[in-house]
Every structure is written in structure tokens, then in C-alpha cells.
Design a protein around this motif. Structure first.
Motif, PDB file in Angstrom:
ATOM      1  N   SER A 171       0.498  -1.017   0.157  1.00  0.00           N
ATOM      2  CA  SER A 171       0.207   0.522  -0.247  1.00  0.00           C
ATOM      3  C   SER A 171       1.127   1.489   0.040  1.00  0.00           C
ATOM      4  N   GLU A 172       0.381   2.447  -0.411  1.00  0.00           N
ATOM      5  CA  GLU A 172       1.293   4.002   0.548  1.00  0.00           C
ATOM      6  C   GLU A 172       1.239   3.495   1.767  1.00  0.00           C
ATOM      7  N   THR A 173       1.591   3.298   2.439  1.00  0.00           N
ATOM      8  CA  THR A 173       2.067   3.751   3.942  1.00  0.00           C
ATOM      9  C   THR A 173       2.689   2.429   4.096  1.00  0.00           C
ATOM     10  N   VAL A 174       2.857   0.934   3.216  1.00  0.00           N
ATOM     11  CA  VAL A 174       4.110   0.175   4.334  1.00  0.00           C
ATOM     12  C   VAL A 174       3.331  -1.282   2.444  1.00  0.00           C
ATOM     13  N   PHE A 175       4.753  -1.784   2.375  1.00  0.00           N
ATOM     14  CA  PHE A 175       5.245  -2.546   1.403  1.00  0.00           C
ATOM     15  C   PHE A 175       4.609  -3.825   2.609  1.00  0.00           C
ATOM     16  N   ALA A 176       5.944  -4.144   3.621  1.00  0.00           N
ATOM     17  CA  ALA A 176       5.925  -5.321   4.588  1.00  0.00           C
ATOM     18  C   ALA A 176       5.559  -5.005   5.471  1.00  0.00           C
ATOM     19  N   MET A 182      12.556 -13.410 -15.108  1.00  0.00           N
ATOM     20  CA  MET A 182      12.698 -12.494 -16.149  1.00  0.00           C
ATOM     21  C   MET A 182      12.160 -11.598 -15.059  1.00  0.00           C
ATOM     22  N   PRO A 183      13.514 -10.165 -14.692  1.00  0.00           N
ATOM     23  CA  PRO A 183      13.294  -9.123 -13.100  1.00  0.00           C
ATOM     24  C   PRO A 183      12.050  -8.713 -12.678  1.00  0.00           C
ATOM     25  N   VAL A 184      12.113  -8.720 -11.408  1.00  0.00           N
ATOM     26  CA  VAL A 184      11.276  -8.488 -10.315  1.00  0.00           C
ATOM     27  C   VAL A 184      11.725  -6.671  -9.746  1.00  0.00           C
ATOM     28  N   ILE A 185      10.505  -6.290  -9.662  1.00  0.00           N
ATOM     29  CA  ILE A 185      10.806  -4.859  -9.758  1.00  0.00           C
ATOM     30  C   ILE A 185       9.636  -4.306  -8.248  1.00  0.00           C
ATOM     31  N   ALA A 186      10.647  -4.012  -7.694  1.00  0.00           N
ATOM     32  CA  ALA A 186      10.100  -3.762  -6.008  1.00  0.00           C
ATOM     33  C   ALA A 186       9.364  -2.050  -5.363  1.00  0.00           C
ATOM     34  N   ALA A 187       8.484  -2.084  -5.523  1.00  0.00           N
ATOM     35  CA  ALA A 187       7.749  -0.870  -5.594  1.00  0.00           C
ATOM     36  C   ALA A 187       7.510  -0.329  -4.490  1.00  0.00           C
ATOM     37  N   ILE A 188       8.125   0.096  -3.911  1.00  0.00           N
ATOM     38  CA  ILE A 188       8.292  -0.045  -1.970  1.00  0.00           C
ATOM     39  C   ILE A 188       7.734   1.695  -1.397  1.00  0.00           C
ATOM     40  N   SER A 189       6.411   1.401  -0.394  1.00  0.00           N
ATOM     41  CA  SER A 189       6.327   2.870  -0.334  1.00  0.00           C
ATOM     42  C   SER A 189       6.153   2.758   1.183  1.00  0.00           C
ATOM     43  N   GLY A 190       6.044   3.624   2.165  1.00  0.00           N
ATOM     44  CA  GLY A 190       6.402   3.162   3.590  1.00  0.00           C
ATOM     45  C   GLY A 190       7.587   1.828   3.996  1.00  0.00           C
ATOM     46  N   TYR A 191       6.386   1.186   5.137  1.00  0.00           N
ATOM     47  CA  TYR A 191       7.467   0.833   5.838  1.00  0.00           C
ATOM     48  C   TYR A 191       8.260  -0.572   5.285  1.00  0.00           C
ATOM     49  N   ASP A 201      15.278  -7.621  -8.438  1.00  0.00           N
ATOM     50  CA  ASP A 201      16.014  -6.500  -9.126  1.00  0.00           C
ATOM     51  C   ASP A 201      16.081  -5.389  -9.377  1.00  0.00           C
ATOM     52  N   LEU A 202      14.886  -4.835  -8.841  1.00  0.00           N
ATOM     53  CA  LEU A 202      15.061  -3.105  -9.495  1.00  0.00           C
ATOM     54  C   LEU A 202      14.270  -2.673  -7.483  1.00  0.00           C
ATOM     55  N   ARG A 203      14.772  -1.558  -6.836  1.00  0.00           N
ATOM     56  CA  ARG A 203      13.564  -1.166  -5.553  1.00  0.00           C
ATOM     57  C   ARG A 203      13.781   0.221  -6.643  1.00  0.00           C
ATOM     58  N   ILE A 204      12.523   0.363  -6.370  1.00  0.00           N
ATOM     59  CA  ILE A 204      11.923   2.510  -6.183  1.00  0.00           C
ATOM     60  C   ILE A 204      11.510   2.089  -4.972  1.00  0.00           C
ATOM     61  N   THR A 205      11.429   3.481  -4.910  1.00  0.00           N
ATOM     62  CA  THR A 205       9.906   3.851  -3.531  1.00  0.00           C
ATOM     63  C   THR A 205       9.686   5.165  -3.395  1.00  0.00           C
ATOM     64  N   SER A 206       8.601   5.059  -2.223  1.00  0.00           N
ATOM     65  CA  SER A 206       7.847   6.419  -2.649  1.00  0.00           C
ATOM     66  C   SER A 206       8.662   7.223  -1.051  1.00  0.00           C
ATOM     67  N   PRO A 207       8.604   8.844  -1.269  1.00  0.00           N
ATOM     68  CA  PRO A 207       9.341   9.491   0.124  1.00  0.00           C
ATOM     69  C   PRO A 207       9.498   9.098   1.797  1.00  0.00           C
ATOM     70  N   THR A 208       8.097   8.417   1.817  1.00  0.00           N
ATOM     71  CA  THR A 208       8.050   7.565   3.296  1.00  0.00           C
ATOM     72  C   THR A 208       8.447   6.628   3.408  1.00  0.00           C
ATOM     73  N   LEU A 209       9.268   5.678   2.524  1.00  0.00           N
ATOM     74  CA  LEU A 209       9.871   4.951   2.917  1.00  0.00           C
ATOM     75  C   LEU A 209      10.825   4.808   4.262  1.00  0.00           C
ATOM     76  N   LYS A 210      11.069   3.525   5.512  1.00  0.00           N
ATOM     77  CA  LYS A 210      11.073   3.139   5.981  1.00  0.00           C
ATOM     78  C   LYS A 210      12.124   1.418   6.106  1.00  0.00           C
ATOM     79  N   ILE A 211      13.330   1.557   5.643  1.00  0.00           N
ATOM     80  CA  ILE A 211      13.224   0.089   5.648  1.00  0.00           C
ATOM     81  C   ILE A 211      14.317  -0.293   6.904  1.00  0.00           C
ATOM     82  N   GLY A 212      14.737  -1.389   6.827  1.00  0.00           N
ATOM     83  CA  GLY A 212      15.449  -1.770   7.471  1.00  0.00           C
ATOM     84  C   GLY A 212      15.456  -3.435   8.599  1.00  0.00           C
ATOM     85  N   ASN A 213      16.063  -3.658   9.615  1.00  0.00           N
ATOM     86  CA  ASN A 213      16.252  -5.221   9.913  1.00  0.00           C
ATOM     87  C   ASN A 213      16.408  -4.949  11.607  1.00  0.00           C
ATOM     88  N   PRO A 214      15.492  -4.662  11.764  1.00  0.00           N
ATOM     89  CA  PRO A 214      15.393  -4.603  13.384  1.00  0.00           C
ATOM     90  C   PRO A 214      15.237  -5.823  14.003  1.00  0.00           C
TER      91      PRO A 214
END
Length: 246
Positions: free
Chosen positions: A54-59, A92-101, A114-127
Motif C-alpha cells: 500500500s502507500e503506507t506499508v510495503f510489508a 525475468m526481472p522483479v521490480i519492488a515498488a516500496i512505499s512506507g514501511y 532486481d530493481l527497487r524504487i520507492t516513495s518518500p515515506t520509505l522506512k527500510i531496515g532489519n530490526p
């Protein structure tokens, strides 16, 4: 029962949207099973895959309620890692459209693209270490390949969460788009891929994924196959004809 993945199929691509909004798209066993089923489809009928949330959370991560009850035998089964490897190895290529968390297992699913694009709300990491476990679905070996060893160590050992600008500067994503335009940007990438020869694209991905010791031999063999293809001759002839007319 809500489908864990909403799937839109087109001739040259498939869009799979993670669909557990009530759980912040936490990755549970049903979603893993759905990813395996989708991978089986795309292995048999290769097309570009766009992964979205979604626009607020990828996963928001793996489903902690399920994760808490898993034991050593479950860890050795590599439940999430096995699915993400399969995603990464699609023809074939995999594109991740990542928005939010995109945290924990959600980040690791994004790393498998293979390709990762994002929105300005991205929060990504491994806690994960804060929860008494480690990131074990690809982060420890994919992240060093993507951002380098020093930065991967910082992310995984501290649990640091990157925002969109930091992820772009580190090379974790390739571009930032407004949230409402992110899926359109993913389709634009898929359009550019679709304009190229599918076999040449598949062979390029195969070479990119090959271990260093297989190079340069793998390029020679893959290129030899492409040099004999009808599509290579057709495309090069069309290019030469256009050049004559210009």
C-alpha cells in the motif's frame, strides 16, 4: 478469506500486491504459499514481476505471532528464505515498488528484487536482533552485494532504519517517486523491459546472478545462443534499416 496477494496478470508482466492491511502486510505462511504459487506460474510462463504494497506499508515484517512459535526445525526449513530465493531466481526481472514501511522480512523480500524504487515515506531496515533473532531470509548475503559490507554490517548489527533519501544514497533503491505515482513508475520500468528482447533480458539476468567464478565463460555461452537467434537478426536488421532512412 482475504487473498494474501492480489494478482493482476498482463501479457508481459504480473503485479502482485501484498494484501494483509489489518496486519501491516506482515508476511505469514499463507503469503509465503501464495508467493510459491506465483513463482511456479512465472517459472512456467516468464514475465516481469512487480511487487507492491500500500502507500503506507510495503510489508511490516514477518508475522511475529507465527514467528514467536517457530522452533529450530522451522528455522532449518528456511520458510521465508526459500520463497525469497525463488522470487530472486525468476527468469525475468522483479521490480519492488516500496512505499512506507519495509521492515524485517518485508525488507528482505525487497532485497530479493532486481530493481527497487520507492516513495518518500520509505522506512527500510532489519530490526530483528532487537527481537532476539537475526535477519535470515537473505539480508546477510544480499545486503553486502547491494550496499557493500560496511553498510550492510551497520544496518544488520545496529537495526538502523533508513529513510528514502538514505536508501537512495546507499544504492539500496534506484529512484524516489511520489507515493501516488510509484506503481506507474514501476510500470514504466516494466515497459522499458518489455520493449527489449525477452531472451536477451533473461540471459542478462542469469549472468548478473551467476557467481564470479562462472565469468566470463557464462557470457560467452549465453551470447553465443543469442547470436544465433532469429530475434537478434530481426532487431539488428530493423536498426540498420532505420539508420539508412535517417
Amino acid at each position: 478469506m482475504t487473498e494474501p496477494l492480489l494478482i493482476e496478470r498482463r501479457e508481459d508482466r504480473v503485479v502482485a500486491t501484498l494484501n494483509r492491511p489489518e496486519k501491516r502486510n506482515a508476511i505469514d505462511q499463507d503469503m509465503i504459499d501464495a508467493l510459491h504459487a506465483l513463482c511456479a506460474e512465472l517459472e512456467a510462463d516468464p514475465r516481469t514481476l512487480i511487487l507492491a504494497g500500500s502507500e503506507t506499508v510495503f510489508a511490516g515484517g514477518a508475522d511475529i505471532a507465527q514467528l514467536r512459535d517457530r522452533d529450530a526445525a522451522d528455522a532449518r526449513r528456511a520458510i521465508n528464505a526459500t520463497a525469497f530465493i525463488r522470487v530472486n531466481e525468476l527468469p525475468m526481472p522483479v521490480i519492488a515498488a516500496i512505499s512506507g514501511y519495509a521492515l524485517g522480512g518485508g525488507a528482505e523480500l525487497a532485497y530479493a528484487a532486481d530493481l527497487r524504487i520507492t516513495s518518500p515515506t520509505l522506512k527500510i531496515g532489519n530490526p530483528e536482533t532487537g527481537l532476539g533473532i537475526m535477519a535470515a531470509a537473505g539480508a546477510t548475503w544480499r545486503l553486502p552485494e547491494i550496499v557493500g559490507g560496511a553498510r550492510a554490517s551497520e544496518l544488520l548489527l545496529t537495526g538502523r532504519i533508513l529513510n528514502a533519501d538514505e536508501a537512495l544514497a546507499w544504492g539500496l533503491v534506484s529512484s524516489i517517486h511520489p507515493a501516488g505515482e510509484l506503481l506507474g513508475a514501476a510500470h514504466a520500468l516494466a515497459d522499458r523491459i518489455a520493449a527489449n528482447d525477452a531472451l536477451a533480458t533473461r540471459h542478462t539476468k542469469l549472468a548478473l546472478r551467476a557467481p564470479r567464478q562462472q565469468h566470463p565463460d557464462i557470457e560467452r555461452e549465453l551470447q553465443a545462443e543469442l547470436f544465433e537467434s532469429d530475434e537478434k537478426h530481426r532487431r539488428m536488421t530493423a536498426f540498420l534499416n532505420r539508420k539508412k532512412k535517417s
